[in-house]
Design a protein around this motif. Sequence first.
Motif, PDB file in Angstrom:
ATOM      1  N   ASP A   1       2.443  -1.288   5.182  1.00 32.49           N
ATOM      2  CA  ASP A   1       3.109  -2.350   4.985  1.00 32.49           C
ATOM      3  C   ASP A   1       2.289  -3.539   4.365  1.00 32.49           C
ATOM      4  N   GLN A   2       0.967  -3.161   4.195  1.00 36.35           N
ATOM      5  CA  GLN A   2       0.159  -4.508   3.663  1.00 36.35           C
ATOM      6  C   GLN A   2       0.482  -4.785   2.200  1.00 36.35           C
ATOM      7  N   ALA A   3       0.747  -5.784   1.764  1.00 38.62           N
ATOM      8  CA  ALA A   3       0.914  -6.219   0.537  1.00 38.62           C
ATOM      9  C   ALA A   3      -0.040  -6.277  -0.602  1.00 38.62           C
ATOM     10  N   THR A   4       0.103  -5.462  -1.674  1.00 44.19           N
ATOM     11  CA  THR A   4      -1.016  -5.399  -2.510  1.00 44.19           C
ATOM     12  C   THR A   4      -1.767  -6.483  -3.173  1.00 44.19           C
TER      13      THR A   4
ATOM     14  N   GLU B   1       2.752   5.811  -3.118  1.00 34.93           N
ATOM     15  CA  GLU B   1       3.845   6.799  -2.680  1.00 34.93           C
ATOM     16  C   GLU B   1       3.990   7.320  -1.254  1.00 34.93           C
ATOM     17  N   VAL B   2       3.147   6.917  -0.336  1.00 31.55           N
ATOM     18  CA  VAL B   2       3.248   7.505   0.916  1.00 31.55           C
ATOM     19  C   VAL B   2       4.440   6.916   1.666  1.00 31.55           C
ATOM     20  N   PHE B   3       4.716   5.730   1.229  1.00 31.24           N
ATOM     21  CA  PHE B   3       6.076   5.259   1.998  1.00 31.24           C
ATOM     22  C   PHE B   3       7.406   5.956   1.248  1.00 31.24           C
ATOM     23  N   THR B   4       7.286   6.635  -0.093  1.00 31.92           N
ATOM     24  CA  THR B   4       8.267   7.260  -0.624  1.00 31.92           C
ATOM     25  C   THR B   4       8.517   8.397   0.235  1.00 31.92           C
ATOM     26  N   TYR B   5       7.366   9.098   0.696  1.00 32.81           N
ATOM     27  CA  TYR B   5       7.617  10.539   1.325  1.00 32.81           C
ATOM     28  C   TYR B   5       8.163  10.065   2.899  1.00 32.81           C
ATOM     29  N   LEU B   6       7.555   8.854   3.372  1.00 28.50           N
ATOM     30  CA  LEU B   6       8.407   8.801   4.632  1.00 28.50           C
ATOM     31  C   LEU B   6       9.626   8.303   4.615  1.00 28.50           C
ATOM     32  N   ARG B   7      10.135   7.856   3.533  1.00 31.12           N
ATOM     33  CA  ARG B   7      11.783   7.489   3.380  1.00 31.12           C
ATOM     34  C   ARG B   7      12.325   8.644   3.153  1.00 31.12           C
ATOM     35  N   LEU B   8      11.843   9.721   2.658  1.00 32.50           N
ATOM     36  CA  LEU B   8      12.559  11.152   2.527  1.00 32.50           C
ATOM     37  C   LEU B   8      12.356  11.793   3.910  1.00 32.50           C
ATOM     38  N   LEU B   9      11.494  11.650   4.614  1.00 30.45           N
ATOM     39  CA  LEU B   9      11.295  12.212   6.165  1.00 30.45           C
ATOM     40  C   LEU B   9      12.304  11.646   7.077  1.00 30.45           C
ATOM     41  N   TRP B  10      12.614  10.237   7.033  1.00 29.43           N
ATOM     42  CA  TRP B  10      13.394   9.777   7.711  1.00 29.43           C
ATOM     43  C   TRP B  10      14.972   9.973   7.586  1.00 29.43           C
TER      44      TRP B  10
ATOM     45  N   VAL C   1       0.735  -1.012   0.011  1.00 29.08           N
ATOM     46  CA  VAL C   1      -0.116   0.056  -0.153  1.00 29.08           C
ATOM     47  C   VAL C   1       0.865   1.225  -0.055  1.00 29.08           C
ATOM     48  N   GLY C   2       1.951   1.344   0.720  1.00 37.25           N
ATOM     49  CA  GLY C   2       2.902   2.462   0.746  1.00 37.25           C
ATOM     50  C   GLY C   2       3.419   2.644  -0.331  1.00 37.25           C
ATOM     51  N   THR C   3       3.763   1.622  -1.212  1.00 32.85           N
ATOM     52  CA  THR C   3       4.672   2.015  -2.576  1.00 32.85           C
ATOM     53  C   THR C   3       3.695   2.472  -3.834  1.00 32.85           C
ATOM     54  N   VAL C   4       2.410   1.582  -3.938  1.00 27.20           N
ATOM     55  CA  VAL C   4       1.633   1.900  -4.797  1.00 27.20           C
ATOM     56  C   VAL C   4       0.936   3.375  -4.675  1.00 27.20           C
TER      57      VAL C   4
ATOM     58  N   ALA D   1       4.922   2.341   9.515  1.00 27.44           N
ATOM     59  CA  ALA D   1       4.246   1.500   8.183  1.00 27.44           C
ATOM     60  C   ALA D   1       3.294   0.572   8.829  1.00 27.44           C
ATOM     61  N   ARG D   2       3.406   0.286  10.112  1.00 25.96           N
ATOM     62  CA  ARG D   2       2.342  -0.727  10.501  1.00 25.96           C
ATOM     63  C   ARG D   2       1.142   0.073  11.342  1.00 25.96           C
ATOM     64  N   LEU D   3       1.006   1.340  11.262  1.00 25.75           N
ATOM     65  CA  LEU D   3      -0.015   2.175  11.792  1.00 25.75           C
ATOM     66  C   LEU D   3      -1.071   2.170  10.909  1.00 25.75           C
ATOM     67  N   PRO D   4      -2.411   2.058  11.290  1.00 24.48           N
ATOM     68  CA  PRO D   4      -3.465   2.285  10.387  1.00 24.48           C
ATOM     69  C   PRO D   4      -3.261   3.764   9.743  1.00 24.48           C
ATOM     70  N   LEU D   5      -3.799   3.801   8.561  1.00 23.11           N
ATOM     71  CA  LEU D   5      -3.386   5.351   7.920  1.00 23.11           C
ATOM     72  C   LEU D   5      -4.267   6.547   8.593  1.00 23.11           C
ATOM     73  N   ASP D   6      -5.401   6.136   9.428  1.00 16.80           N
ATOM     74  CA  ASP D   6      -6.155   7.017  10.319  1.00 16.80           C
ATOM     75  C   ASP D   6      -5.221   7.374  11.188  1.00 16.80           C
ATOM     76  N   GLU D   7      -4.566   6.505  11.947  1.00 14.15           N
ATOM     77  CA  GLU D   7      -3.639   6.775  12.925  1.00 14.15           C
ATOM     78  C   GLU D   7      -2.506   7.442  12.531  1.00 14.15           C
ATOM     79  N   LEU D   8      -1.999   7.134  11.491  1.00 12.46           N
ATOM     80  CA  LEU D   8      -0.546   7.867  10.781  1.00 12.46           C
ATOM     81  C   LEU D   8      -1.111   9.380  10.340  1.00 12.46           C
ATOM     82  N   ALA D   9      -2.400   9.564  10.048  1.00 11.59           N
ATOM     83  CA  ALA D   9      -2.832  10.994   9.836  1.00 11.59           C
ATOM     84  C   ALA D   9      -2.573  11.649  11.172  1.00 11.59           C
ATOM     85  N   GLY D  10      -2.984  10.987  12.214  1.00 10.29           N
ATOM     86  CA  GLY D  10      -2.983  11.626  13.415  1.00 10.29           C
ATOM     87  C   GLY D  10      -1.572  12.085  14.087  1.00 10.29           C
TER      88      GLY D  10
END
Length: 485
Positions: free
Chosen positions: A381-384, A100-109, A95-98, A330-339
Amino acid sequence: MADRIHIKGARLHNLKNVSLSLPKNKLVVLTGLSGSGKSTLALDTLHREGQRQYMESLGMVTGLVSRPSVDSITGLSPSISVDQHLTNRSPRSTVGTVTEVFTYLRLLWSRIGVRPCPGCGKGVPPSYESEAATYEDEGDEPREVVPCPHCGTGVPGLVMGSFSFNKPAGACPGCTGLGEVFRADVRRLVDGSLGVAAGAVLGWHPKATERNLHLLTAAAAHYGIDFDVSVAVDELGIPQRDLLLYGVESPGFRRHFPGVEPPATVTAGRFEGVVTALMRRYAERIEDTEYREKTERLMVKEECGACAGTRLRPESRAVTVHGLSIADAARLPLDELAGWLGGARERATGAEWLFAEPVVADLQERVRRLVDVGVGYLTLDQATPSLSAGEAQRLRLAALLGSGLTGVLYVLDEPTIGLHSSDTARLVDVLRRLRDLGNTVLVIEHNEDVIAASDWVVELGPAGGAAGGALIAEGPPVPVGAPGA
């Protein structure tokens, strides 16, 4: 008129010479019983003709996109179908790669991550002055070494590739970034009650069995052991069994003969081993979905013990932003990640925020769109391949919402399937936002809330199959309780 799509004499499949006029730049719902012709009209007629006309306008050969059975369609825009077919089944896709949210997380880290010093173990904060070049060129391999402010030990600089499970700099070496490991199920490869000569190796055809018998006996002779090919595999000695399964170059076999080099050639007994050969072919053709799925039937899947399923190297997992590793994020539900993202400004120092603000802003927008389409419970981190058809469709819908395209005909196939009723209102808002960008949104749908929220409704029927395909009604939705509702 330019503000409408005119369809005249649609006759594909069970459509019965259907003619109608759809308003453009509106939310239009196409409804009716199952088999009434909704998909035929929306996908096989309007969408296909929209693609054909657009390709023709570019001078492209349109032989592969045939004209549907219809007298004429005018006023069409280039069309995009948002159906429920899952196209990306790669085990490396999440989910993160398709999204691109994980791409931005990688940039932040990579920009503000704190990593432990390999010398003293204390946290090494980012050095913005010495790492500025890294931020300008977000490469995959660390190029600078940063001195630990506590003990002076050199610490490798962070780059985006440090947090990618698809790059050597970040991927767990134990599973090569898959998060799972497959081991061969010996019981599915070898019938232990039979001897090798009698067909114990289930995947060998007779000619392969004959050839491999010679290799096994040559290998056994090289090491000075007996290999009776008529003895049941379950009754073989441990060295003989390890030879058969893992081959002469495997650690499992070489432990029996630590001072003996393997045979120099295949004909001299350089036998690969049944399990080793299977795993090699699997690794070589990992991107071949059909072969991979066929081979995995002979395997047992387990979570990678080296990375606990996170796919990343231990040094990458040790880097934190405000106490959170990228694997935890990556293991947080998206609504928790938003918070969590919403509180980043309060947690950040001035220097951190200078580098983090634009990244966090992009992250918040992308995560918000995903929550809005009703997938806030998913994790990055959920596989598509594990997504349902409806979930995959909503991920694509969120991406389209961020594209900013205008003048497009969007065709969606039942986007509320599998959606919790409490998220329907959010989905309707997303559809309206697509419309308000200047697009026509055509939705195949049965959900009453979506129908009521539309600008125009078309009903086909009166039944399905041969009894369907006729235009029953079209017009704006009638409010519940109104005369004629």
